[in-house]
Design an enzyme around this catalytic site. Structure first.
Site, mmCIF file in Angstrom:
data_model
loop_
_atom_site.group_PDB
_atom_site.id
_atom_site.type_symbol
_atom_site.label_atom_id
_atom_site.label_comp_id
_atom_site.label_asym_id
_atom_site.label_seq_id
_atom_site.Cartn_x
_atom_site.Cartn_y
_atom_site.Cartn_z
ATOM 1 N N ASP A 158 -34.067 16.768 -82.629
ATOM 2 C CA ASP A 158 -33.320 16.965 -84.062
ATOM 3 C C ASP A 158 -32.794 18.397 -84.015
ATOM 4 O O ASP A 158 -31.536 18.474 -83.295
ATOM 5 C CB ASP A 158 -34.543 17.057 -85.045
ATOM 6 C CG ASP A 158 -33.931 17.317 -86.463
ATOM 7 O OD1 ASP A 158 -32.827 16.793 -86.611
ATOM 8 O OD2 ASP A 158 -34.910 17.678 -87.351
ATOM 9 N N GLY A 172 -45.263 11.120 -81.701
ATOM 10 C CA GLY A 172 -43.963 10.220 -81.883
ATOM 11 C C GLY A 172 -43.603 9.190 -80.780
ATOM 12 O O GLY A 172 -43.235 8.345 -81.023
ATOM 13 N N GLU A 199 -39.371 11.688 -75.298
ATOM 14 C CA GLU A 199 -39.672 11.935 -76.562
ATOM 15 C C GLU A 199 -39.036 10.958 -77.650
ATOM 16 O O GLU A 199 -38.284 10.211 -77.166
ATOM 17 C CB GLU A 199 -38.404 13.265 -76.880
ATOM 18 C CG GLU A 199 -39.246 14.574 -76.844
ATOM 19 C CD GLU A 199 -39.956 14.934 -78.303
ATOM 20 O OE1 GLU A 199 -40.552 13.923 -78.963
ATOM 21 O OE2 GLU A 199 -39.689 16.013 -78.917
ATOM 22 N N ASP A 200 -39.432 11.169 -78.718
ATOM 23 C CA ASP A 200 -39.108 10.244 -79.951
ATOM 24 C C ASP A 200 -37.726 10.744 -80.640
ATOM 25 O O ASP A 200 -36.851 9.679 -80.601
ATOM 26 C CB ASP A 200 -40.118 9.873 -81.014
ATOM 27 C CG ASP A 200 -40.452 11.409 -81.692
ATOM 28 O OD1 ASP A 200 -40.208 12.375 -81.260
ATOM 29 O OD2 ASP A 200 -41.309 11.538 -82.747
ATOM 30 N N ASP A 257 -43.113 9.247 -87.780
ATOM 31 C CA ASP A 257 -44.117 9.395 -89.020
ATOM 32 C C ASP A 257 -43.210 9.917 -90.137
ATOM 33 O O ASP A 257 -42.297 10.709 -90.252
ATOM 34 C CB ASP A 257 -45.257 10.119 -88.802
ATOM 35 C CG ASP A 257 -44.914 11.642 -88.739
ATOM 36 O OD1 ASP A 257 -44.250 11.882 -87.658
ATOM 37 O OD2 ASP A 257 -45.442 12.442 -89.399
ATOM 38 N N THR A 281 -38.080 22.172 -80.175
ATOM 39 C CA THR A 281 -39.324 21.626 -79.828
ATOM 40 C C THR A 281 -39.341 21.320 -78.135
ATOM 41 O O THR A 281 -39.994 21.861 -77.413
ATOM 42 C CB THR A 281 -39.912 20.312 -80.648
ATOM 43 O OG1 THR A 281 -39.882 20.613 -81.742
ATOM 44 C CG2 THR A 281 -41.188 20.052 -79.982
ATOM 45 N N GLY A 306 -33.659 20.466 -81.799
ATOM 46 C CA GLY A 306 -33.752 20.780 -80.259
ATOM 47 C C GLY A 306 -34.991 21.844 -79.988
ATOM 48 O O GLY A 306 -35.159 21.974 -78.783
HETATM 49 P P1 IMP Z 1 -36.650 19.311 -83.347
HETATM 50 O O1 IMP Z 1 -37.568 20.427 -82.742
HETATM 51 O O2 IMP Z 1 -36.195 19.811 -84.636
HETATM 52 O O3 IMP Z 1 -35.837 18.837 -82.245
HETATM 53 O O4 IMP Z 1 -37.906 18.501 -84.047
HETATM 54 C C1 IMP Z 1 -38.156 17.255 -83.235
HETATM 55 C C2 IMP Z 1 -39.564 16.766 -83.825
HETATM 56 O O5 IMP Z 1 -39.292 16.606 -85.118
HETATM 57 C C3 IMP Z 1 -39.643 15.307 -83.492
HETATM 58 O O6 IMP Z 1 -40.452 15.026 -82.337
HETATM 59 C C4 IMP Z 1 -40.193 14.581 -84.789
HETATM 60 O O7 IMP Z 1 -41.724 14.791 -84.676
HETATM 61 C C5 IMP Z 1 -39.675 15.302 -85.892
HETATM 62 N N1 IMP Z 1 -38.392 14.818 -86.464
HETATM 63 C C6 IMP Z 1 -37.362 15.079 -86.581
HETATM 64 N N2 IMP Z 1 -36.478 14.192 -87.184
HETATM 65 C C7 IMP Z 1 -37.194 13.332 -87.636
HETATM 66 C C8 IMP Z 1 -37.067 12.151 -88.532
HETATM 67 O O8 IMP Z 1 -35.999 11.717 -88.945
HETATM 68 N N3 IMP Z 1 -38.403 11.434 -88.745
HETATM 69 C C9 IMP Z 1 -39.635 11.556 -88.570
HETATM 70 N N4 IMP Z 1 -39.754 12.803 -87.662
HETATM 71 C C10 IMP Z 1 -38.578 13.743 -87.218
HETATM 72 MG MG MG Z 2 -43.573 14.350 -86.790
#
Ligand code: IMP
Ligand code: MG
Length: 184
Positions: A107, A47, A103-104, A163, A111, A109
């Site tokens: 969400d 991403g 990072e893209d 994506d 990851t 947090g």
């Molecule tokens: P986290 O571990 O919940 O912070 O997830 C982060 C990862 O979830 C990002 O690197 C994205 O790949 C994916 N992600 C979270 N929200 C979205 C969204 O709204 N659209 C697309 N991918 C997302």
């Molecule tokens: Mg993804």
């Protein structure tokens, strides 16, 4: 494959607004690291790729780039759980380097928190997080974020690296998905 207009609820961040903010972030990073010998930008695949390539063109201090692949086990692929597995590791030693994780979106947090913890054991001189998007309302674990492009509401977004089921990353803007109209 569905054409994105069929499920686009709205364009949340148009291309020109994205690019203007990325230029500001590049200037800020260049000023903050002006005294450093160089920096290492680590992009989390996949991403963050578009953001990395635009951001790096706006940074004036010497830099190198590296890529890291991670996958977080989740339910249905859209939720992450904190169990993060490295699918592609770095090719360089980051010992003593000044690292910026690119990072893209952050969400829950989970990851980025897991990646940070893992990389800190390799003893970089410094490490910080630069994210294009931040869904702060969804945060489940604390993540120290030094640079944020945009804080966004809790909606599923796509485009500009992000994506939906692996597609639509190439769009130059950030759009919101109307989940009633998207057909998986
Ligand atoms: P986290 O571990 O919940 O912070 O997830 C982060 C990862 O979830 C990002 O690197 C994205 O790949 C994916 N992600 C979270 N929200 C979205 C969204 O709204 N659209 C697309 N991918 C997302
Ligand atoms: Mg993804």
């Amino acid at each position: 494959m569905q054409e994105y207009h069929e499920f686009l609820e709205e364009i949340l961040i148009p291309e020109d607004v994205l690019q203007k903010r990325i230029a500001e972030l590049g200037k800020q990073i260049s000023a903050d690291y002006a005294q450093n010998r160089d920096i290492l930008l680590i992009c989390i695949l996949r991403g963050g790729v578009l953001f990395l390539t635009d951001l790096m063109r706006q940074i004036s201090v010497p830099l190198a780039i590296e890529f890291m692949g991670v996958s977080s086990y989740g339910v249905g692929g859209r939720l992450s759980t904190g169990h993060v597995r490295i699918t592609l590791d770095l090719n360089v030693d980051i010992l003593g380097r000044d690292v910026i994780l690119v990072e893209d979106i952050i969400d829950s947090g989970h990851t980025i928190a897991a990646v940070l913890e893992m990389l800190e054991t390799r003893k970089p001189a410094s490490i910080c997080v630069c994210t294009l998007l931040d869904k702060a309302d969804r945060r489940e674990v604390f993540v120290p974020v030094k640079y944020t492009g945009f804080s966004i509401p809790n909606k599923f977004v796509f485009g500009y690296g992000l994506d939906i089921d692996d597609y639509y990353r190439n769009l130059p803007f950030i759009g919101v998905v109307d989940l009633n109209k998207y057909k998986p």
